[in-house]
Design a protein around this motif. Structure first.
Motif, PDB file in Angstrom:
ATOM      1  N   ARG A   1      -2.364  10.951   2.636  1.00 50.79           N
ATOM      2  CA  ARG A   1      -1.853  12.261   3.026  1.00 50.79           C
ATOM      3  C   ARG A   1      -0.836  12.100   4.146  1.00 50.79           C
ATOM      4  O   ARG A   1      -0.943  11.214   4.992  1.00 50.79           O
ATOM      5  N   LEU A   2       0.152  12.950   4.102  1.00 53.29           N
ATOM      6  CA  LEU A   2       1.219  12.971   5.097  1.00 53.29           C
ATOM      7  C   LEU A   2       1.381  14.410   5.560  1.00 53.29           C
ATOM      8  O   LEU A   2       1.676  15.291   4.750  1.00 53.29           O
ATOM      9  N   THR A   3       1.166  14.659   6.840  1.00 51.34           N
ATOM     10  CA  THR A   3       1.233  16.017   7.372  1.00 51.34           C
ATOM     11  C   THR A   3       2.072  16.041   8.642  1.00 51.34           C
ATOM     12  O   THR A   3       2.159  15.045   9.376  1.00 51.34           O
ATOM     13  N   SER A   4       2.669  17.189   8.900  1.00 47.92           N
ATOM     14  CA  SER A   4       3.397  17.381  10.159  1.00 47.92           C
ATOM     15  C   SER A   4       2.451  17.988  11.183  1.00 47.92           C
ATOM     16  O   SER A   4       1.583  18.807  10.843  1.00 47.92           O
ATOM     17  N   GLN A   5       2.608  17.583  12.435  1.00 53.43           N
ATOM     18  CA  GLN A   5       1.757  18.115  13.495  1.00 53.43           C
ATOM     19  C   GLN A   5       2.048  19.589  13.759  1.00 53.43           C
ATOM     20  O   GLN A   5       1.180  20.345  14.174  1.00 53.43           O
ATOM     21  N   SER A   6       3.300  19.976  13.497  1.00 45.70           N
ATOM     22  CA  SER A   6       3.726  21.369  13.594  1.00 45.70           C
ATOM     23  C   SER A   6       4.923  21.534  12.667  1.00 45.70           C
ATOM     24  O   SER A   6       5.402  20.558  12.072  1.00 45.70           O
ATOM     25  N   ARG A   7       5.391  22.731  12.518  1.00 44.93           N
ATOM     26  CA  ARG A   7       6.516  22.983  11.626  1.00 44.93           C
ATOM     27  C   ARG A   7       7.750  22.204  12.083  1.00 44.93           C
ATOM     28  O   ARG A   7       8.127  22.253  13.259  1.00 44.93           O
ATOM     29  N   LEU A   8       8.381  21.467  11.153  1.00 39.52           N
ATOM     30  CA  LEU A   8       9.577  20.697  11.469  1.00 39.52           C
ATOM     31  C   LEU A   8      10.792  21.608  11.426  1.00 39.52           C
ATOM     32  O   LEU A   8      11.113  22.180  10.381  1.00 39.52           O
ATOM     33  N   GLU A   9      11.455  21.749  12.536  1.00 43.79           N
ATOM     34  CA  GLU A   9      12.636  22.618  12.606  1.00 43.79           C
ATOM     35  C   GLU A   9      13.906  21.895  12.165  1.00 43.79           C
ATOM     36  O   GLU A   9      14.893  22.523  11.815  1.00 43.79           O
TER      37      GLU A   9
END
Length: 270
Positions: free
Chosen positions: A37-45
């Protein structure tokens, strides 16, 4: 058992991303390398380029943000995937022996490409429905996937000759020629070429090159001392540094020299 490598150190992925892997159950280990799994810690701007390197495998990718599911074919060169927004990807990394079964001996059309899973398995695919959701835990998601894979592979029998040829390539770290395979398995080189192009999607030489590169990554991952690239190229079976540099750039995207002159968060190079 072959263990494909995507990162030398999974803790050193881009600081805004988290990457993790989970091993399959014993029953599925002949077919599946891992779940990831690959997730962002927060929304990538802003767009982040995520490096994906050839590992000799194919993947099913669940995008839990968009709800889409894709099948990624075998890669013979590096790819930089642009990521933006909320990233929540979950994948199944299938071992090479699974590819002929998954793609029904027609793997060539999907090399370096990704298609909607319905285009591969049809509208009755086990993976067309929402078998996993963002609300489920990582363990629940994998359990749901494994339930489906057990059904899928229940009656599958590995092709002993093809499996044997793959085993030789993997055990020798890609350092084997098509002529050597032909002699060992008493089959013509032309037949081997057809089998690999159909079953895997790339030529025997290309596939061996991918596994050879993976063996170099394994040596890097195991290294506890500064890297001597000359020694590494010899250990990896490359006949000269020029050949090694060319293969490394094709599969990783930059040369070893670039890694040395510009610090890289992947390799512990001094």
């Amino acid at each position: 058992m072959y263990v494909p490598i995507q990162f030398i150190d999974e803790t050193l992925v881009h600081p805004q991303l988290n990457y993790s892997e989970m091993l399959p159950s014993d029953a599925l280990k002949p077919y599946v390398a891992c779940y990831w799994r690959l997730t962002s810690q927060s929304r990538l701007e802003e767009v982040i380029l995520h490096r994906v390197i050839p590992d000799g495998c194919v993947d099913i990718l669940f995008d839990l943000t968009s709800g889409e599911t894709h099948f990624a074919g075998i890669m013979n060169q590096v790819d930089m995937i642009p990521l933006i927004g909320d990233v929540h990807l979950l994948g199944i990394r299938f071992l090479p022996v699974s590819i002929p079964f998954l793609l029904k001996g027609e793997a060539a059309f999907l090399v370096n490409h990704m298609l909607d899973v319905e285009d591969i398995f049809g509208n009755k695919s086990l993976f067309n429905d929402s078998i996993i959701t963002p609300e489920q835990s990582w363990n629940q998601q994998v359990k749901r996937i494994e339930d489906e894979l057990m059904i899928m592979f229940k009656h599958h029998v590995l092709d002993p000759r093809f499996n044997g040829m793959l085993s030789v390539i993997l055990e020798r770290g890609g350092i084997v020629t098509r002529a050597e395979l032909a002699e060992y398995f008493t089959i013509s080189e032309r037949q081997i070429a057809r089998i690999f192009k159909s079953f895997i999607g790339v030529s025997t030489k290309e596939y061996a090159s991918i596994i050879q590169f993976q063996s170099v990554l394994r040596l890097l991952k195991q290294s506890q001392t500064p890297v001597n690239w000359s020694d590494l190229s010899l250990q990896g079976g490359y006949y000269d540094q020029s050949h090694f540099i060319h293969a490394f750039k094709k599969h990783y995207g930059i040369t070893p020299g670039h890694l040395i002159t510009k610090p890289c968060p992947i390799f512990p190079i001094q």
